[in-house]
Design a protein around this motif. Structure first.
Motif, short mmCIF file in Angstrom:
data_model
loop_
_atom_site.label_atom_id
_atom_site.label_comp_id
_atom_site.label_asym_id
_atom_site.label_seq_id
_atom_site.Cartn_x
_atom_site.Cartn_y
_atom_site.Cartn_z
N VAL A 1 2.48 28.76 39.40
CA VAL A 1 1.28 28.02 39.74
C VAL A 1 1.04 28.47 40.93
CG1 VAL A 1 1.83 26.18 38.12
CG2 VAL A 1 2.56 26.34 40.49
N ASN A 2 1.91 29.23 42.03
CA ASN A 2 1.35 29.72 43.30
C ASN A 2 0.86 30.96 43.21
OD1 ASN A 2 1.34 29.28 46.12
ND2 ASN A 2 3.19 30.88 46.24
N CYS A 3 1.36 32.02 42.77
CA CYS A 3 0.84 33.29 42.79
C CYS A 3 0.11 33.76 41.61
CB CYS A 3 1.95 34.37 43.20
SG CYS A 3 3.23 34.38 41.90
N GLY A 4 0.51 32.90 40.40
CA GLY A 4 -0.06 33.35 39.05
C GLY A 4 0.46 34.44 38.55
N ARG A 5 1.73 34.95 38.88
CA ARG A 5 2.35 36.05 38.09
C ARG A 5 3.05 35.53 36.85
NH1 ARG A 5 7.57 38.92 39.53
NH2 ARG A 5 8.01 37.27 40.86
N LYS A 6 3.14 36.36 35.92
CA LYS A 6 3.77 35.99 34.56
C LYS A 6 5.26 36.42 34.81
CE LYS A 6 -0.22 36.37 31.54
NZ LYS A 6 -0.59 37.21 30.10
N VAL A 7 6.30 35.82 34.63
CA VAL A 7 7.75 36.02 34.73
C VAL A 7 8.39 35.72 33.61
CG1 VAL A 7 7.84 35.62 37.36
CG2 VAL A 7 8.07 33.76 35.89
N LYS A 8 9.62 36.39 33.25
CA LYS A 8 10.15 36.36 32.23
C LYS A 8 11.16 35.04 32.23
CE LYS A 8 11.56 40.99 31.14
NZ LYS A 8 12.32 42.08 31.26
N LYS A 9 11.36 34.51 33.37
CA LYS A 9 12.04 33.21 33.36
C LYS A 9 11.46 32.44 34.63
CE LYS A 9 16.72 30.66 33.41
NZ LYS A 9 17.84 30.87 33.39
N PHE B 1 10.51 16.22 37.16
CA PHE B 1 9.16 16.35 37.72
C PHE B 1 9.19 17.82 38.59
CE2 PHE B 1 5.59 14.70 40.60
CZ PHE B 1 4.65 15.07 39.75
N PHE B 2 8.81 18.82 37.86
CA PHE B 2 8.85 20.25 38.18
C PHE B 2 7.52 20.81 38.41
CE2 PHE B 2 13.10 19.46 36.53
CZ PHE B 2 13.82 19.49 37.54
N GLU B 3 7.54 21.67 39.20
CA GLU B 3 6.49 22.63 38.79
C GLU B 3 6.89 24.27 38.72
OE1 GLU B 3 3.86 22.76 42.39
OE2 GLU B 3 5.26 23.28 43.81
N PRO B 4 6.07 24.86 37.99
CA PRO B 4 6.73 26.39 37.69
C PRO B 4 6.52 27.16 38.69
CG PRO B 4 4.78 25.81 36.23
CD PRO B 4 5.00 24.68 37.03
N LEU B 5 7.29 27.87 39.21
CA LEU B 5 7.15 29.09 40.25
C LEU B 5 8.11 30.16 39.85
CD1 LEU B 5 7.59 27.08 43.62
CD2 LEU B 5 5.45 27.66 42.45
N CYS B 6 7.68 31.33 40.24
CA CYS B 6 8.54 32.48 40.22
C CYS B 6 9.75 32.28 41.21
CB CYS B 6 7.70 33.82 40.36
SG CYS B 6 7.25 33.88 41.94
N ALA C 1 18.68 18.81 32.15
CA ALA C 1 18.36 19.53 30.82
C ALA C 1 16.92 20.38 30.84
CB ALA C 1 18.41 18.42 29.55
N LEU C 2 16.04 19.78 31.39
CA LEU C 2 14.71 20.55 31.57
C LEU C 2 14.73 21.78 32.49
CD1 LEU C 2 11.51 20.58 30.93
CD2 LEU C 2 11.46 18.92 32.89
N TYR C 3 15.77 21.42 33.79
CA TYR C 3 15.96 22.45 34.65
C TYR C 3 16.40 23.78 33.98
CZ TYR C 3 17.17 24.47 38.96
OH TYR C 3 17.42 25.65 39.96
N ASN C 4 17.43 23.58 33.19
CA ASN C 4 18.22 24.52 32.53
C ASN C 4 17.53 25.18 31.24
OD1 ASN C 4 20.66 24.82 34.25
ND2 ASN C 4 21.17 22.58 33.29
N SER C 5 16.52 24.52 30.79
CA SER C 5 15.70 25.09 29.59
C SER C 5 14.73 25.97 29.88
CB SER C 5 15.24 23.86 28.56
OG SER C 5 14.36 23.19 29.27
N ALA C 6 14.30 26.19 31.41
CA ALA C 6 13.43 27.06 31.56
C ALA C 6 13.24 28.50 31.04
CB ALA C 6 13.35 27.28 33.10
N SER C 7 12.14 28.98 30.62
CA SER C 7 11.99 30.05 29.88
C SER C 7 10.72 30.92 30.52
CB SER C 7 11.51 30.06 28.38
OG SER C 7 10.56 29.21 28.13
N ALA C 8 10.12 31.76 29.96
CA ALA C 8 9.05 32.65 30.34
C ALA C 8 8.00 31.60 30.72
CB ALA C 8 8.48 33.68 29.43
N GLY C 9 6.79 32.10 31.74
CA GLY C 9 5.72 31.35 32.06
C GLY C 9 4.97 31.92 33.11
#
Length: 358
Positions: free
Chosen positions: A260-268, A286-291, A249-257
């Motif tokens: 944490v690795n390169c600092g780039r803003k992405v749409k999803k 238990f995830f970390e947000p990456l592009c 549920a958490l994996y499939n609800s990812a949105s813009a952010g």
């Protein structure tokens, strides 16, 4: 029949829809279908397979009628296998078009509307953005002819829809709508139907919401809800322990952010398991947000910071982050990891053990 009312609560269906269901009820095409009208003339439009509902009364009789109809038409299969009842409903429909209960607009019941990928491929052919998702294919054909010529378009049509070759004379006569409508009941990977099948639950065997309105008005079909049915295939492949439902549920609800690795803003954001599934860690939320690029580059590897996070996770939850296959190795190795270099060594050992177990 002037006082007969359709709809529920405060909702009044469009008059065009009421006219449509009366046309269907009076059509000889559906002769023999059980209980089409009540004594007062009201149409029994809906039935249900739920035995405890008031709509079950005519379900079995209608289901059998549709099965017999599919058999008469020679549609392969038995009972309701391979959507044969929906195919039958699209074949026998008297006008091949239905009025939507929501928007009141008339659309084909079968495969007549370009999907996103097909529109994209024709835009590439034309060298211009002429085509869009949901555009009627018969309206798209003249635009493609203007862009690449009649012969090239004819060749493209036969290549994309080989099943329609038998009706090519209709195409050659310039009746593009008639050409596509003749085989609109045939499932297509390039076209979308105007309506999904709903046989025998609706009298005409077709859903009441057109596909253009369905996502907005059927909560169960919204993009947000459909994403909750997706599963991370790797959790199945590697027998990962954990709480799959919450993780999915958490994996499939990812949105813009922000990555944490390169600092780039992405749409999803591309959620990355802090403990890689491929290395034997659990399928937990238990995830970390990456592009996408950083996630792909990381692959199965994890860092010393990830190790610290995993140990902290275990202390807070009171449970292991690793699945049973590699838990003893993880418990032994995690205390020996001191920096990214030692993590690489233990990571290699963990993956080697994982390959042996699988």
């Amino acid at each position: 029949m002037a006082n007969i009312r359709y709809g529920r609560g405060k909702f009044d269906p469009p008059q065009a829809y009421v006219d449509y269901i009366n046309m269907i009820a009076d059509s000889p095409v559906y002769k023999g279908l059980p209980a089409i009208r009540e004594d007062d003339g009201k149409i029994n439009w809906q039935c249900s397979s739920g035995k405890t509902t008031s709509f079950y009364k005519y379900f079995e009789g209608r289901f059998r009628w549709w099965v017999n109809k599919a058999d008469e038409l020679g549609i392969p299969g038995s009972e309701n296998s391979d959507d044969r009842l929906t195919i039958a409903a699209r074949i026998i429909h008297p006008t091949k078009k239905k009025v939507c209960l929501i928007c009141g607009k008339e659309r084909y019941v079968g495969y007549m509307y370009m999907n996103a990928n097909f529109a994209k491929s024709w835009n590439s052919l034309a060298g211009n953005n002429l085509f869009t998702k949901t555009m009627p294919v018969y309206e798209a054909v003249p635009l493609l002819i203007q862009a690449i010529g009649l012969e090239a378009t004819r060749s493209e049509i036969l290549s994309s829809f080989p099943e329609k070759e038998r009706d090519i004379s209709v195409f050659d006569a310039g009746d593009f709508e008639g050409f596509f409508s003749k085989s609109q009941y045939i499932r297509s990977t390039k076209l979308s139907p105007g309506y999904m099948g709903d046989c025998p639950h609706r009298l005409d065997g077709i859903h009441d919401y057109c596909t253009f309105c369905r996502k907005r008005n059927d909560p169960g079909r919204s993009d947000e809800n459909m994403r909750t049915y997706n599963h991370d295939r790797r959790a199945f492949m590697w027998w990962a322990e954990g709480d799959w439902k919450i993780a999915d549920a958490l994996y499939n609800s990812a949105s813009a952010g922000v990555c944490v690795n390169c600092g780039r803003k992405v749409k999803k954001i591309s959620p990355d398991h802090v403990g890689p599934l491929a290395c034997g860690f659990q399928q937990n939320a238990f995830f970390e947000p990456l592009c996408g690029k950083c996630n792909s580059a990381k692959n199965r590897r994890f860092t010393f910071d990830n190790v610290i996070s995993l140990i902290d996770y275990e202390e807070k939850t009171g449970s292991s982050a690793a699945s049973w296959q590699v838990r003893s190795l993880w418990d032994t190795a995690k205390e020996k990891m001191q920096d990214d270099n030692t993590v690489k060594i233990r990571d290699y050992e963990k993956k080697s053990v994982n390959k042996i177990l699988l």
